[in-house]
Write an enzyme that holds these catalytic residues in place. Structure first.
Site, PDB file in Angstrom:
ATOM      1  N   GLY A  46       0.841  -1.187   0.000  1.00  0.00           N
ATOM      2  CA  GLY A  46       0.000   0.000   0.000  1.00  0.00           C
ATOM      3  C   GLY A  46       0.874   1.235   0.000  1.00  0.00           C
ATOM      4  N   GLN A  51       2.884  10.004   1.497  1.00  0.00           N
ATOM      5  CA  GLN A  51       4.191   9.326   1.497  1.00  0.00           C
ATOM      6  C   GLN A  51       5.043   9.679   0.286  1.00  0.00           C
ATOM      7  OE1 GLN A  51       2.395   5.215   2.286  1.00  0.00           O
ATOM      8  NE2 GLN A  51       4.366   5.119   3.338  1.00  0.00           N
ATOM      9  N   CYS A  99       6.061  -0.196   7.205  1.00  0.00           N
ATOM     10  CA  CYS A  99       5.639   0.970   6.441  1.00  0.00           C
ATOM     11  C   CYS A  99       6.815   1.429   5.591  1.00  0.00           C
ATOM     12  CB  CYS A  99       5.218   2.083   7.407  1.00  0.00           C
ATOM     13  SG  CYS A  99       4.704   3.585   6.582  1.00  0.00           S
ATOM     14  N   LEU A 100       6.550   1.750   4.328  1.00  0.00           N
ATOM     15  CA  LEU A 100       7.636   2.156   3.426  1.00  0.00           C
ATOM     16  C   LEU A 100       8.331   3.437   3.896  1.00  0.00           C
ATOM     17  CD1 LEU A 100       6.075   1.359  -0.078  1.00  0.00           C
ATOM     18  CD2 LEU A 100       7.679  -0.016   1.255  1.00  0.00           C
ATOM     19  N   HIS A 141      -4.333   0.816   7.515  1.00  0.00           N
ATOM     20  CA  HIS A 141      -2.976   1.386   7.623  1.00  0.00           C
ATOM     21  C   HIS A 141      -2.834   2.589   6.675  1.00  0.00           C
ATOM     22  CE1 HIS A 141       1.577   1.012   7.947  1.00  0.00           C
ATOM     23  NE2 HIS A 141       1.422   1.799   6.900  1.00  0.00           N
ATOM     24  N   GLU A 142      -3.284   2.415   5.428  1.00  0.00           N
ATOM     25  CA  GLU A 142      -3.167   3.509   4.454  1.00  0.00           C
ATOM     26  C   GLU A 142      -4.093   4.667   4.810  1.00  0.00           C
ATOM     27  OE1 GLU A 142      -0.641   3.477   2.622  1.00  0.00           O
ATOM     28  OE2 GLU A 142      -0.260   1.389   3.117  1.00  0.00           O
ATOM     29  N   HIS A 145      -2.598   7.039   7.103  1.00  0.00           N
ATOM     30  CA  HIS A 145      -1.679   7.990   6.458  1.00  0.00           C
ATOM     31  C   HIS A 145      -2.399   9.260   6.012  1.00  0.00           C
ATOM     32  CE1 HIS A 145       2.225   6.094   6.332  1.00  0.00           C
ATOM     33  NE2 HIS A 145       1.746   4.978   5.825  1.00  0.00           N
TER      34      HIS A 145
HETATM   35 NI    NI Z   1       2.650   3.087   5.765  1.00  0.00          NI
END
Ligand code: NI
Length: 190
Positions: A46, A51, A99-100, A141-142, A145
Site C-alpha cells: 500500500g 508518502q 511501512c515504506l 494502515h493507508e 496515512h
Molecule cells: Ni505506511
C-alpha cells in the site's frame, strides 16, 4: 515514473490530507500509475499520497501478495480517493505491520477486523464497501496515512521507547533501503 518515498519525521506525514476534486486533477490516472510504480518498486502492499509528498486523500493498495492466506485477495488491486471510514467493527487483532516510510521497523499493531468505507476510484466511481481481514488491515494502515497517523502511534509506551532511536536514525537517512527515499533531517546539497 517513480517518486522518492518520504521518510519518518517529515511534517507531510503528520498532516490530515485534504479531499480532492476531479477538476483539480485531470491527470489523476497518471498519478495513480506512478504511485503503483513507486509502491511495487519498494515491494509495498500500500502507498498513500502523503508518502510521496502530496497531502491529498488518495491511496493505492495491492494485497494480492496475501492470496496464499486469503485466496479472495488474488488480484486485489485498488485505488481509494476521498475515502471516509463509515464503520469499523469486531474484536481487535494483532498483525505485524511495516511501512515504506519507516523502513526496518516492524511491530504488532492491533486493529478491528472489519471496515466499511465510502470512496471513489480513479474513474470517480463511488463505492460503499466493506472489507475484512488483511484487505481491511492494509486499507486501515493507508487510511491512517491520509489522517496524518502512523502505525508507530499505536504502539505501547514501552515499544515506542524501544524504537525511538531507530526512528531518529531513519529521519536522518541512517537506514539501508533499496528504494529512493527523501529524508527530512538530511540537509539539501550534502
Ligand atoms: Ni505506511
Amino acid at each position: 515514473m517513480k517518486y522518492p518515498i518520504i521518510a519518518y519525521g517529515d511534517p507531510v506525514l503528520r498532516k490530515k490530507a485534504t479531499a480532492i476534486e476531479p477538476e483539480e486533477y485531470p491527470h489523476i490516472k497518471e498519478l495513480v500509475e506512478n504511485m503503483f510504480d513507486t509502491m511495487y518498486a519498494a515491494h509495498g502492499v500500500g502507498l498513500a499520497a502523503p508518502q510521496v509528498g502530496m497531502s491529498m486523500r488518495l491511496f493505492v493498495v495491492d494485497a494480492s501478495v496475501f492470496s496464499d492466506d486469503e485466496p479472495e485477495l488474488k488480484n486485489f488491486k485498488k485505488v481509494f480517493i476521498n475515502a471516509t471510514i463509515l464503520e469499523e467493527e469486531g474484536e481487535e487483532w494483532g498483525f505485524n505491520e511495516g511501512c515504506l516510510s519507516i523502513p526496518e521497523i516492524r511491530e504488532d499493531v492491533y486493529r478491528k477486523p472489519t471496515v466499511r468505507l465510502s470512496y471513489y476510484d480513479e474513474n470517480w466511481k463511488h463505492y460503499e464497501e466493506t472489507f475484512k481481514g488483511l484487505a481491511a488491515r492494509v486499507i486501515q494502515h493507508e487510511y491512517d496515512h491520509i489522517e496524518g497517523k502512523l502505525f508507530t502511534d499505536k504502539l505501547s509506551p514501552l515499544r515506542k521507547r524501544l524504537i525511538e532511536k531507530k526512528l531518529t536514525e531513519i529521519s536522518k537517512g541512517m537506514v539501508d533501503v533499496d528504494y529512493k527515499m527523501k529524508f527530512p533531517a538530511v540537509k539539501k546539497g550534502r
